[in-house]
Design an enzyme around this catalytic site. Structure first.
Site, short mmCIF file in Angstrom:
data_model
loop_
_atom_site.label_atom_id
_atom_site.label_comp_id
_atom_site.label_asym_id
_atom_site.label_seq_id
_atom_site.Cartn_x
_atom_site.Cartn_y
_atom_site.Cartn_z
N GLY A 42 -1.84 -126.82 23.89
CA GLY A 42 -1.66 -125.74 24.86
C GLY A 42 -2.98 -125.15 25.33
O GLY A 42 -3.00 -124.30 26.23
N TYR A 94 0.89 -133.56 32.93
CA TYR A 94 -0.26 -133.17 32.13
C TYR A 94 -1.04 -132.09 32.90
O TYR A 94 -1.32 -132.25 34.09
CB TYR A 94 -1.18 -134.37 31.85
CG TYR A 94 -0.49 -135.46 31.07
CD1 TYR A 94 -0.25 -135.31 29.71
CD2 TYR A 94 -0.05 -136.63 31.70
CE1 TYR A 94 0.40 -136.30 28.98
CE2 TYR A 94 0.60 -137.61 30.98
CZ TYR A 94 0.83 -137.45 29.63
OH TYR A 94 1.48 -138.43 28.92
N GLU A 105 11.34 -126.13 47.31
CA GLU A 105 10.64 -127.40 47.14
C GLU A 105 10.04 -127.88 48.45
O GLU A 105 8.95 -128.47 48.47
CB GLU A 105 11.60 -128.44 46.55
CG GLU A 105 11.90 -128.14 45.07
CD GLU A 105 13.22 -128.72 44.58
OE1 GLU A 105 13.74 -129.66 45.22
OE2 GLU A 105 13.75 -128.19 43.58
N TYR A 152 -0.37 -128.45 36.80
CA TYR A 152 -0.29 -129.77 36.17
C TYR A 152 -0.05 -130.83 37.23
O TYR A 152 0.31 -130.54 38.38
CB TYR A 152 0.85 -129.80 35.14
CG TYR A 152 2.17 -129.29 35.67
CD1 TYR A 152 3.02 -130.10 36.43
CD2 TYR A 152 2.59 -127.98 35.41
CE1 TYR A 152 4.23 -129.63 36.92
CE2 TYR A 152 3.80 -127.50 35.89
CZ TYR A 152 4.61 -128.32 36.65
OH TYR A 152 5.80 -127.84 37.13
N TYR A 190 20.43 -133.83 45.15
CA TYR A 190 21.30 -132.70 44.82
C TYR A 190 22.77 -133.04 45.07
O TYR A 190 23.65 -132.53 44.38
CB TYR A 190 20.89 -131.46 45.62
CG TYR A 190 19.66 -130.79 45.08
CD1 TYR A 190 19.75 -129.88 44.03
CD2 TYR A 190 18.40 -131.06 45.61
CE1 TYR A 190 18.62 -129.25 43.53
CE2 TYR A 190 17.26 -130.45 45.11
CZ TYR A 190 17.37 -129.55 44.06
OH TYR A 190 16.26 -128.94 43.55
N GLY A 219 -2.68 -125.60 19.69
CA GLY A 219 -2.66 -127.04 19.85
C GLY A 219 -3.11 -127.46 21.24
O GLY A 219 -4.06 -126.94 21.80
N THR A 231 -5.06 -126.64 27.11
CA THR A 231 -5.48 -127.25 28.38
C THR A 231 -5.44 -126.28 29.56
O THR A 231 -6.43 -126.17 30.30
CB THR A 231 -4.67 -128.53 28.67
OG1 THR A 231 -3.27 -128.26 28.53
CG2 THR A 231 -5.06 -129.64 27.70
N PHE A 247 5.41 -127.10 27.93
CA PHE A 247 5.26 -128.53 28.17
C PHE A 247 6.62 -129.18 27.97
O PHE A 247 7.18 -129.15 26.87
CB PHE A 247 4.23 -129.14 27.23
CG PHE A 247 2.81 -128.69 27.50
CD1 PHE A 247 2.44 -128.19 28.74
CD2 PHE A 247 1.86 -128.75 26.51
CE1 PHE A 247 1.14 -127.78 28.99
CE2 PHE A 247 0.54 -128.34 26.75
CZ PHE A 247 0.19 -127.86 27.99
#
Length: 396
Positions: A276, A208, A140, A191, A98, A274, A278, A387
């Site tokens: 998407g 993914y 985070e 993911y 950062y 498509g 998953t 994505f």
């Protein structure tokens, strides 16, 4: 959150800064990578740098954050920040980065806007930056802790125990963890990053969705090949298709992502197009494994039956749910198992009080979201996953 003095300056300068953000972020990345090329080796997605998506996403997030600070001064836009924080955690962003970003971003602002950047203007936007950065750093840190990561280290090796060809350009890889460390839990919809070394020696990461989690800590990712020789956007996906076989090893991050299936008894509408499919498939698997009795309406659009990856999984899982129903749309070829053309909800009964999860190309999601709102779904009940860089952030 933002001091009154800085808020006044930011409000006055936001139109000028906002209009120049694309030029500012372009200059920012250009200068930073010239002096820190190491950041393109294992952190930043060079495909998104080439096509400009990362630049546009950064510009949009800065403008959205500043606008929200002005419009809702007593609220922190955690819904916006959470999406960014999970994306950062997936590529192991560290606190010190950062500081690097601040140096080059504000150098670019000064260079592009010139004399308009007075010390007062610079100080006001500096306050905006560190409010955003400080919130992200804290988020985070919590995300890393929840994933069992120390110092942003989230990586481990996995072995491919099965490769499954889903369609002509989509393959699933079933993975088993190596080593004795506990496997961090994965929520349906999350993911992982896959880290590979490309032929030119540069490491790249791509995210993914986990399309399924099985017994013995097995996990599955489903990867679509990006057609077009030499496409920078598909260099990792194509490498996985071309080189990874059963028995090979891959380096994966812990699971991340804030668009996850929430518990509850409200009806669900799972929408995809498509690849998407998953996260929707992972959600359906979770619902089936937990014996859910919720009403679940599965809506999927694709080019054709042959192009519909995970079709049999979606069909089987939806039919296994007591309250499950599925409707597919295919644009090409006659098919008695699907409706023809693009997804059209005008003749679909959307359950009252439904919660929606969507994934697919942005134009598709914009169009379907409008149809859902027209059908009576509350805007805050429509959740979506993008994505790549989220070019919809702050606009939906």
């Amino acid at each position: 959150m933002l001091s009154a003095e800085s808020a006044e300056i930011v409000r006055a300068t936001l139109p000028v800064v906002g209009a120049s953000l694309d030029e500012i972020t372009e200059r920012f990345y250009e200068t930073m990578f010239a002096e820190h090329p190491d950041l393109l080796d294992g952190t930043f997605n060079r495909g998104n740098q080439r096509n400009g998506e990362q630049r546009r996403a950064l510009a949009g997030s800065i403008a959205a954050f500043a606008t929200m600070l002005l419009e809702h001064p007593d609220e922190r836009p955690d819904h916006l920040l959470s999406r960014i924080a999970h994306k950062h955690a997936a590529v192991s962003v560290t606190d010190d980065q950062y500081v690097i970003v601040h140096k080059y971003l504000f150098g670019a602002i000064a260079e592009v806007l010139g004399e308009a950047v007075t010390p007062q203007v610079a100080a006001a936007w500096d306050e905006v930056y560190w409010l955003m950065a400080g919130a992200l750093i804290a988020m985070e840190a919590r995300i890393y802790a929840e994933a069992g990561a120390k110092g942003g280290r989230t990586w481990r090796r996995w072995r491919v125990v099965e490769r499954r060809e889903e369609t002509a350009d989509t393959a699933s890889f079933v993975l088993a963890p190596l080593g004795d460390e506990p496997v961090p839990p994965a929520a349906p919809g999350q993911y992982v990053s896959v880290r590979v070394q490309l032929p030119d020696g540069v490491h790249q990461l791509r995210q993914y969705t986990l399309s399924g989690c099985g017994e013995d800590d097995l996990r599955r990712i489903t990867v679509k090949r990006v057609r077009g020789e030499g496409s920078p956007d598909g260099e990792v996906s194509n490498l996985l298709h071309d080189t990874v076989a059963e028995g090979d090893e891959l380096t994966l991050s812990a699971p991340f992502g804030d668009v996850v299936l929430a518990d509850g008894d409200e009806p669900l509408v799972l929408v995809s197009a498509g690849i998407g499919c998953t996260p929707v498939t992972a959600m359906l698997q979770h619902l089936a494994l937990t014996g859910s009795t919720r009403r679940v309406l599965v809506l999927h659009a694709d080019r054709s039956k042959a192009d519909h990856a995970l079709r049999e999984d979606m069909k089987r899982l939806a039919e296994a749910l007591p309250g499950g129903e599925k409707i597919f749309w295919y644009e090409e070829g006659p098919c008695g198992c699907a409706r023809p053309g693009r997804m059209d909800l005008s003749e679909v009964e959307i359950p009252r009080g439904a919660v929606v999860y969507m994934c697919g190309p942005l134009p598709f999601m914009r169009e379907v979201r409008a149809q859902l709102l027209k059908a009576g779904v509350a805007a805050h009940d429509v959740h979506y996953e993008v994505f790549g860089p989220d070019l919809w952030l702050g606009a939906a």
